[in-house]
Motif scaffolding. Sequence first.
Motif, PDB file in Angstrom:
ATOM      1  N   HIS A 198       0.850  -1.185   0.000  1.00 22.65           N
ATOM      2  CA  HIS A 198       0.000   0.000   0.000  1.00 22.65           C
ATOM      3  C   HIS A 198       0.890   1.242   0.000  1.00 22.65           C
ATOM      4  N   TYR A 199       0.555   2.170  -0.883  1.00 22.30           N
ATOM      5  CA  TYR A 199       1.361   3.391  -1.041  1.00 22.30           C
ATOM      6  C   TYR A 199       0.471   4.612  -0.853  1.00 22.30           C
ATOM      7  N   PHE A 200       0.947   5.573  -0.033  1.00 22.85           N
ATOM      8  CA  PHE A 200       0.191   6.805   0.169  1.00 22.85           C
ATOM      9  C   PHE A 200       1.135   7.906   0.661  1.00 22.85           C
ATOM     10  N   PRO A 201       0.820   9.163   0.345  1.00 23.10           N
ATOM     11  CA  PRO A 201       1.628  10.279   0.850  1.00 23.10           C
ATOM     12  C   PRO A 201       0.945  10.950   2.040  1.00 23.10           C
ATOM     13  N   ILE A 202       1.743  11.569   2.892  1.00 18.71           N
ATOM     14  CA  ILE A 202       1.223  12.429   3.958  1.00 18.71           C
ATOM     15  C   ILE A 202       1.808  13.822   3.731  1.00 18.71           C
ATOM     16  N   LEU A 203       0.943  14.815   3.596  1.00 14.93           N
ATOM     17  CA  LEU A 203       1.362  16.185   3.354  1.00 14.93           C
ATOM     18  C   LEU A 203       1.318  16.960   4.669  1.00 14.93           C
ATOM     19  N   LYS A 204       2.362  17.757   4.898  1.00 15.57           N
ATOM     20  CA  LYS A 204       2.395  18.555   6.129  1.00 15.57           C
ATOM     21  C   LYS A 204       2.851  19.978   5.821  1.00 15.57           C
TER      22      LYS A 204
ATOM     23  N   ARG B 293      11.085   0.813 -10.909  1.00 19.99           N
ATOM     24  CA  ARG B 293      10.768   1.981 -11.732  1.00 19.99           C
ATOM     25  C   ARG B 293      10.214   3.161 -10.940  1.00 19.99           C
ATOM     26  N   PHE B 294       9.545   2.898  -9.841  1.00 17.26           N
ATOM     27  CA  PHE B 294       8.884   3.985  -9.120  1.00 17.26           C
ATOM     28  C   PHE B 294       9.431   4.207  -7.722  1.00 17.26           C
ATOM     29  N   VAL B 295       9.545   3.137  -6.935  1.00 16.97           N
ATOM     30  CA  VAL B 295       9.921   3.307  -5.531  1.00 16.97           C
ATOM     31  C   VAL B 295      11.376   3.745  -5.385  1.00 16.97           C
ATOM     32  N   ALA B 296      12.296   3.115  -6.139  1.00 18.02           N
ATOM     33  CA  ALA B 296      13.716   3.483  -6.024  1.00 18.02           C
ATOM     34  C   ALA B 296      13.954   4.961  -6.342  1.00 18.02           C
ATOM     35  N   PRO B 297      13.443   5.512  -7.463  1.00 15.36           N
ATOM     36  CA  PRO B 297      13.618   6.954  -7.710  1.00 15.36           C
ATOM     37  C   PRO B 297      12.955   7.821  -6.651  1.00 15.36           C
ATOM     38  N   LEU B 298      11.838   7.360  -6.102  1.00 13.56           N
ATOM     39  CA  LEU B 298      11.150   8.115  -5.064  1.00 13.56           C
ATOM     40  C   LEU B 298      12.016   8.206  -3.803  1.00 13.56           C
ATOM     41  N   ILE B 299      12.619   7.080  -3.424  1.00  8.50           N
ATOM     42  CA  ILE B 299      13.499   7.059  -2.250  1.00  8.50           C
ATOM     43  C   ILE B 299      14.718   7.946  -2.479  1.00  8.50           C
ATOM     44  N   ALA B 300      15.217   7.979  -3.723  1.00  7.12           N
ATOM     45  CA  ALA B 300      16.400   8.788  -4.039  1.00  7.12           C
ATOM     46  C   ALA B 300      16.131  10.280  -3.856  1.00  7.12           C
ATOM     47  N   ASN B 301      14.894  10.716  -4.099  1.00  6.37           N
ATOM     48  CA  ASN B 301      14.611  12.149  -4.137  1.00  6.37           C
ATOM     49  C   ASN B 301      13.823  12.689  -2.951  1.00  6.37           C
ATOM     50  N   TYR B 302      13.112  11.813  -2.245  1.00  5.25           N
ATOM     51  CA  TYR B 302      12.209  12.301  -1.203  1.00  5.25           C
ATOM     52  C   TYR B 302      12.381  11.504   0.087  1.00  5.25           C
TER      53      TYR B 302
ATOM     54  N   TYR C  24      13.181  -6.919   0.287  1.00  2.00           N
ATOM     55  CA  TYR C  24      14.003  -5.964  -0.449  1.00  2.00           C
ATOM     56  C   TYR C  24      14.732  -5.061   0.538  1.00  2.00           C
ATOM     57  N   VAL C  25      15.963  -4.694   0.148  1.00  4.64           N
ATOM     58  CA  VAL C  25      16.699  -3.666   0.877  1.00  4.64           C
ATOM     59  C   VAL C  25      17.048  -2.577  -0.132  1.00  4.64           C
TER      60      VAL C  25
ATOM     61  N   VAL D 222       3.483  -7.673  -9.492  1.00  7.21           N
ATOM     62  CA  VAL D 222       4.123  -6.585 -10.239  1.00  7.21           C
ATOM     63  C   VAL D 222       5.027  -5.732  -9.343  1.00  7.21           C
ATOM     64  N   GLU D 223       5.232  -6.154  -8.114  1.00  8.73           N
ATOM     65  CA  GLU D 223       5.939  -5.292  -7.166  1.00  8.73           C
ATOM     66  C   GLU D 223       7.406  -5.071  -7.542  1.00  8.73           C
ATOM     67  N   GLU D 224       8.088  -6.098  -8.091  1.00  8.00           N
ATOM     68  CA  GLU D 224       9.506  -5.925  -8.408  1.00  8.00           C
ATOM     69  C   GLU D 224       9.695  -4.838  -9.460  1.00  8.00           C
ATOM     70  N   THR D 225       8.883  -4.880 -10.511  1.00  9.18           N
ATOM     71  CA  THR D 225       8.955  -3.840 -11.537  1.00  9.18           C
ATOM     72  C   THR D 225       8.598  -2.484 -10.954  1.00  9.18           C
ATOM     73  N   TYR D 226       7.573  -2.453 -10.127  1.00  7.72           N
ATOM     74  CA  TYR D 226       7.123  -1.211  -9.500  1.00  7.72           C
ATOM     75  C   TYR D 226       8.205  -0.648  -8.590  1.00  7.72           C
ATOM     76  N   PHE D 227       8.861  -1.500  -7.825  1.00  9.08           N
ATOM     77  CA  PHE D 227       9.923  -1.046  -6.927  1.00  9.08           C
ATOM     78  C   PHE D 227      11.093  -0.458  -7.716  1.00  9.08           C
TER      79      PHE D 227
END
Length: 353
Positions: A70-76, A139-148, A229-230, A132-137
Amino acid sequence: MYDPQKGDKLLQEAIASYLETIRAELLEKLQHKQVFIMGSDNNPAWKPIQFMPDKAKVFFHFNRNEESTHYFPILKYNNERLYIRNQNAFLICDEPAWLLIDTQLYHFDKRVEGKKIRPFFTKNHIVVPRNVEETYFQRFVAPLIANYEVFAQGFEIRYETAPLIPILSITEHRTATQTTLLDDSKNIHDDEASQVVFELSFRYGDFNFRFDSFAAHSNVRIEKTSDSYVFHKVRRNLVVEKNKIQWLKELGLNIGQGRCLLPKNEAFTWIQSKHYALQEAGISLRQNREDSKQYFLGYSSIDITFQEVHDWFDILAKVCFGQYEIPFIQLKNLILERKKEFVLPNGRSGCYS
């Protein structure tokens, strides 16, 4: 142009990208001006918009379980949570995001993209199935972790710190140029038919990254175990990386976006002449291990001595490739044949100018 059937999609995208840039520039300049929402009766000053002076933050959350993630953002904003689901929220600009909630207009730290927020105007979270989680991780999660800033349950994020080591790698690139015939009996190896590719990368501990002028300040590498995953997040020093690029350019190697190509003779002349400068700058020089022929990349020199024998002077010359000393007489035939390579005792090829 915008006809549903005949419209030019590429041109529409180009116009949208241009308008996006203009919107971002306008919003930056309008922060201290009076701006209004137009009313339904075309009243241009129906509601005043309040530009929020500080930057809001987005924290991305992932919860991974046996079936899905499950993926979600929290805005503050100033440590107070902003709620956007079913709040009639509206993105005025996507890159970077400018978010209007009621009459308050927010912009974000780290130039958050609007497309990462928009899905949550109507939903609480996004579900990523296991298949589909490996592809998702990747293409999407790794760049997200790199920037945010990302918080995770069900997988690990490790923050790595290590000193920067610039690595200049060479790879021989042989072209299709034919050997040159000087006469009916003798072939000359055409060294110009072979070129050398220089590539600059940067090592941080166990992680190696190619130079990219648009790189994020952090890079992420994924380590997959049997069922987990690490994510290794490595912070990069882009200022030092760009300084190394400029330093190499001043030294005669215009490596541009981290890569350049030189004729073989010119490449090895540069390597030998800049050997000590590269050492002092902390740049490690190495060759691609997959190359069939491995070259000596250290410092080479010619040592000439004079020896007096019975009122006669003998001139003794030798070529030094690091620890190896090759009598000049052994290179005589190669020089006469205009060959510029010599096989050293360790099997590597030495090049001389």
